[in-house]
Motif scaffolding. Structure first.
Motif, PDB file in Angstrom:
ATOM      1  N   LEU A  57      17.086  10.651 -48.538  1.00 23.90           N
ATOM      2  CA  LEU A  57      15.629  10.483 -48.566  1.00 23.90           C
ATOM      3  C   LEU A  57      15.247   9.417 -49.594  1.00 23.90           C
ATOM      4  CD1 LEU A  57      13.125  13.486 -48.614  1.00 23.90           C
ATOM      5  CD2 LEU A  57      12.608  11.267 -49.604  1.00 23.90           C
ATOM      6  N   ALA A  58      15.795   9.528 -50.796  1.00 28.43           N
ATOM      7  CA  ALA A  58      15.476   8.563 -51.851  1.00 28.43           C
ATOM      8  C   ALA A  58      15.919   7.154 -51.461  1.00 28.43           C
ATOM      9  CB  ALA A  58      16.144   8.989 -53.152  1.00 28.43           C
ATOM     10  N   MET A  59      17.095   7.050 -50.855  1.00 26.73           N
ATOM     11  CA  MET A  59      17.614   5.749 -50.445  1.00 26.73           C
ATOM     12  C   MET A  59      16.721   5.111 -49.383  1.00 26.73           C
ATOM     13  SD  MET A  59      19.370   4.354 -47.628  1.00 26.73           S
ATOM     14  CE  MET A  59      20.219   5.744 -46.895  1.00 26.73           C
ATOM     15  N   LEU A  60      16.313   5.894 -48.388  1.00 30.50           N
ATOM     16  CA  LEU A  60      15.475   5.342 -47.324  1.00 30.50           C
ATOM     17  C   LEU A  60      14.108   4.916 -47.864  1.00 30.50           C
ATOM     18  CD1 LEU A  60      16.277   7.711 -44.322  1.00 30.50           C
ATOM     19  CD2 LEU A  60      16.973   5.323 -44.612  1.00 30.50           C
ATOM     20  N   LYS A  61      13.566   5.662 -48.790  1.00 25.87           N
ATOM     21  CA  LYS A  61      12.276   5.270 -49.354  1.00 25.87           C
ATOM     22  C   LYS A  61      12.392   3.961 -50.138  1.00 25.87           C
ATOM     23  CE  LYS A  61       8.957   6.580 -48.951  1.00 25.87           C
ATOM     24  NZ  LYS A  61       7.999   6.230 -47.853  1.00 25.87           N
ATOM     25  N   ARG A  62      13.542   3.729 -50.759  1.00 28.92           N
ATOM     26  CA  ARG A  62      13.755   2.459 -51.467  1.00 28.92           C
ATOM     27  C   ARG A  62      13.991   1.306 -50.498  1.00 28.92           C
ATOM     28  NH1 ARG A  62      17.425   5.560 -54.416  1.00 28.92           N
ATOM     29  NH2 ARG A  62      19.133   4.483 -53.357  1.00 28.92           N
ATOM     30  N   GLU A  63      14.826   1.549 -49.500  1.00 23.27           N
ATOM     31  CA  GLU A  63      15.302   0.462 -48.649  1.00 23.27           C
ATOM     32  C   GLU A  63      14.482   0.257 -47.375  1.00 23.27           C
ATOM     33  OE1 GLU A  63      19.444   0.996 -47.833  1.00 23.27           O
ATOM     34  OE2 GLU A  63      20.005   1.125 -49.950  1.00 23.27           O
ATOM     35  N   ARG A  64      13.758   1.262 -46.944  1.00 24.22           N
ATOM     36  CA  ARG A  64      12.973   1.168 -45.709  1.00 24.22           C
ATOM     37  C   ARG A  64      11.542   1.628 -45.995  1.00 24.22           C
ATOM     38  NH1 ARG A  64      17.519  -0.400 -45.210  1.00 24.22           N
ATOM     39  NH2 ARG A  64      18.895  -0.243 -43.387  1.00 24.22           N
ATOM     40  N   PRO A  65      10.806   0.869 -46.795  1.00 28.92           N
ATOM     41  CA  PRO A  65       9.466   1.299 -47.209  1.00 28.92           C
ATOM     42  C   PRO A  65       8.469   1.433 -46.062  1.00 28.92           C
ATOM     43  CG  PRO A  65       9.875  -0.980 -47.857  1.00 28.92           C
ATOM     44  CD  PRO A  65      11.182  -0.429 -47.392  1.00 28.92           C
ATOM     45  N   GLY A  66       8.793   0.860 -44.913  1.00 27.80           N
ATOM     46  CA  GLY A  66       7.886   0.969 -43.776  1.00 27.80           C
ATOM     47  C   GLY A  66       7.963   2.296 -43.045  1.00 27.80           C
ATOM     48  N   ILE A  67       8.910   3.153 -43.424  1.00 26.87           N
ATOM     49  CA  ILE A  67       9.074   4.435 -42.757  1.00 26.87           C
ATOM     50  C   ILE A  67       8.403   5.535 -43.576  1.00 26.87           C
ATOM     51  CG2 ILE A  67      10.737   6.128 -41.892  1.00 26.87           C
ATOM     52  CD1 ILE A  67      12.731   3.920 -41.499  1.00 26.87           C
ATOM     53  N   VAL A  68       7.650   6.381 -42.914  1.00 26.06           N
ATOM     54  CA  VAL A  68       7.040   7.553 -43.541  1.00 26.06           C
ATOM     55  C   VAL A  68       8.017   8.713 -43.362  1.00 26.06           C
ATOM     56  CG1 VAL A  68       5.090   9.140 -43.511  1.00 26.06           C
ATOM     57  CG2 VAL A  68       4.719   6.702 -43.032  1.00 26.06           C
ATOM     58  N   ILE A  69       8.416   9.319 -44.474  1.00 25.18           N
ATOM     59  CA  ILE A  69       9.457  10.344 -44.411  1.00 25.18           C
ATOM     60  C   ILE A  69       8.960  11.675 -44.967  1.00 25.18           C
ATOM     61  CG2 ILE A  69      11.804  10.976 -45.083  1.00 25.18           C
ATOM     62  CD1 ILE A  69      12.418   8.046 -45.473  1.00 25.18           C
ATOM     63  N   GLY A  70       9.088  12.692 -44.142  1.00 23.49           N
ATOM     64  CA  GLY A  70       8.810  14.042 -44.591  1.00 23.49           C
ATOM     65  C   GLY A  70      10.102  14.769 -44.885  1.00 23.49           C
ATOM     66  N   ALA A  71      10.127  15.551 -45.952  1.00 22.46           N
ATOM     67  CA  ALA A  71      11.278  16.405 -46.237  1.00 22.46           C
ATOM     68  C   ALA A  71      11.101  17.692 -45.437  1.00 22.46           C
ATOM     69  CB  ALA A  71      11.361  16.706 -47.725  1.00 22.46           C
ATOM     70  N   GLY A  72      12.086  17.979 -44.582  1.00 27.73           N
ATOM     71  CA  GLY A  72      12.013  19.171 -43.755  1.00 27.73           C
ATOM     72  C   GLY A  72      12.959  20.261 -44.244  1.00 27.73           C
ATOM     73  N   THR A  73      12.811  21.451 -43.654  1.00 25.91           N
ATOM     74  CA  THR A  73      13.581  22.627 -44.078  1.00 25.91           C
ATOM     75  C   THR A  73      13.399  22.870 -45.576  1.00 25.91           C
ATOM     76  OG1 THR A  73      15.229  21.913 -42.424  1.00 25.91           O
ATOM     77  CG2 THR A  73      15.735  23.887 -43.666  1.00 25.91           C
ATOM     78  N   VAL A  74      12.180  22.696 -46.038  1.00 25.13           N
ATOM     79  CA  VAL A  74      11.833  23.010 -47.432  1.00 25.13           C
ATOM     80  C   VAL A  74      11.708  24.526 -47.544  1.00 25.13           C
ATOM     81  CG1 VAL A  74      10.039  22.814 -49.191  1.00 25.13           C
ATOM     82  CG2 VAL A  74      10.712  20.802 -47.853  1.00 25.13           C
ATOM     83  N   LEU A  75      12.530  25.120 -48.419  1.00 26.14           N
ATOM     84  CA  LEU A  75      12.619  26.578 -48.484  1.00 26.14           C
ATOM     85  C   LEU A  75      12.094  27.183 -49.781  1.00 26.14           C
ATOM     86  CD1 LEU A  75      16.228  27.092 -47.030  1.00 26.14           C
ATOM     87  CD2 LEU A  75      14.046  27.066 -45.791  1.00 26.14           C
ATOM     88  N   ASP A  76      12.005  26.373 -50.833  1.00 26.67           N
ATOM     89  CA  ASP A  76      11.599  26.946 -52.120  1.00 26.67           C
ATOM     90  C   ASP A  76      11.029  25.862 -53.033  1.00 26.67           C
ATOM     91  OD1 ASP A  76      13.854  25.559 -53.179  1.00 26.67           O
ATOM     92  OD2 ASP A  76      15.137  27.286 -52.772  1.00 26.67           O
ATOM     93  N   ALA A  77      10.619  26.298 -54.226  1.00 26.17           N
ATOM     94  CA  ALA A  77       9.996  25.371 -55.172  1.00 26.17           C
ATOM     95  C   ALA A  77      10.974  24.289 -55.621  1.00 26.17           C
ATOM     96  CB  ALA A  77       9.473  26.148 -56.377  1.00 26.17           C
TER      97      ALA A  77
END
Length: 218
Positions: A57-77
């Motif tokens: 996720l962190a890599m894609l946000k750095r290298e592919r800024p044109g993509i909107v990324i949601g973190a899925g299967t979020v289970l806890d704080a």
């Protein structure tokens, strides 16, 4: 909360189709994201189901800024904090027990809490959530469930995920209370294992076309 809920609605509506991806390597993450983007799908849900997920996720946000990324299967704080620190644009959960709902309400990015029953959606609504994930959509009634929810929960909108395919995507998108649909049919495991990202790109392009046609008919 209302402002973040509006942002969640806007990003889901803009996406139309939310590819749900699970990655095992950074190279795989790059290849899948590029194929989806080239096919016309610029928003995706990257599940936290593998050890590499947060790094990807962190890599894609750095290298592919044109993509909107949601973190899925979020289970806890802990997942919430790690996802936000990695640069996630939004959060998605498969289900939302009370403690997780409270943590999501306090998050400073858009969230899409998941649920499967009217009672669960009513509990989320009490906390101010208006845009939710219906999961697992087909297993809990699919279109019939969405139509049933439309009356009593008239001010809620949904992103059904689970059991949706290219064959029934348009029918789900035609429902007035559906902002977006989630799915992984454009990410066939056999294609990925074979490195056939052209098939991913082609299927993503067809998914994007389904969204355009569904919007034109509304």
């Amino acid at each position: 909360m209302p402002e973040r809920q509006q942002r969640a609605a806007d990003l889901l509506r803009h996406a139309g189709v939310l590819p749900v991806i699970t990655v095992n390597t950074l190279d795989e993450a790059r290849a899948l994201a590029d194929a989806l983007l080239e096919g016309g799908l610029s928003t995706l849900e990257l599940t936290l189901r593998t050890p590499i997920a947060i790094d990807a996720l962190a890599m894609l946000k750095r290298e592919r800024p044109g993509i909107v990324i949601g973190a899925g299967t979020v289970l806890d704080a802990n997942n919430i904090r790690a996802s936000i620190d990695a640069g996630a644009d939004f959060l998605v959960t498969p289900g939302t027990p009370p403690g997780l709902a409270d943590a999501l309400a306090a998050a400073d990015i858009p969230v899409v809490p998941g649920a499967a029953t009217p009672t669960e959606f009513m509990s989320l609504r009490e906390r101010g959530f208006r845009n939710c994930k219906l999961f697992p959509a087909s297993a809990v009634g699919g279109l019939a469930m969405l139509k049933g929810l439309a009356g009593p929960l008239h001010d809620m909108r949904f992103c059904p995920t689970g059991g949706i395919s290219e064959a029934n995507a348009a029918e789900f998108l035609s429902q007035p209370n559906v902002l977006c649909i989630g799915g992984s049919w454009m990410l066939d495991k056999a294609w990925i294992e074979a490195g056939d990202y052209a098939r991913v790109r082609e299927t993503a392009a067809r998914a994007a076309a389904i969204v355009r046609e569904a919007r034109a008919q509304r």
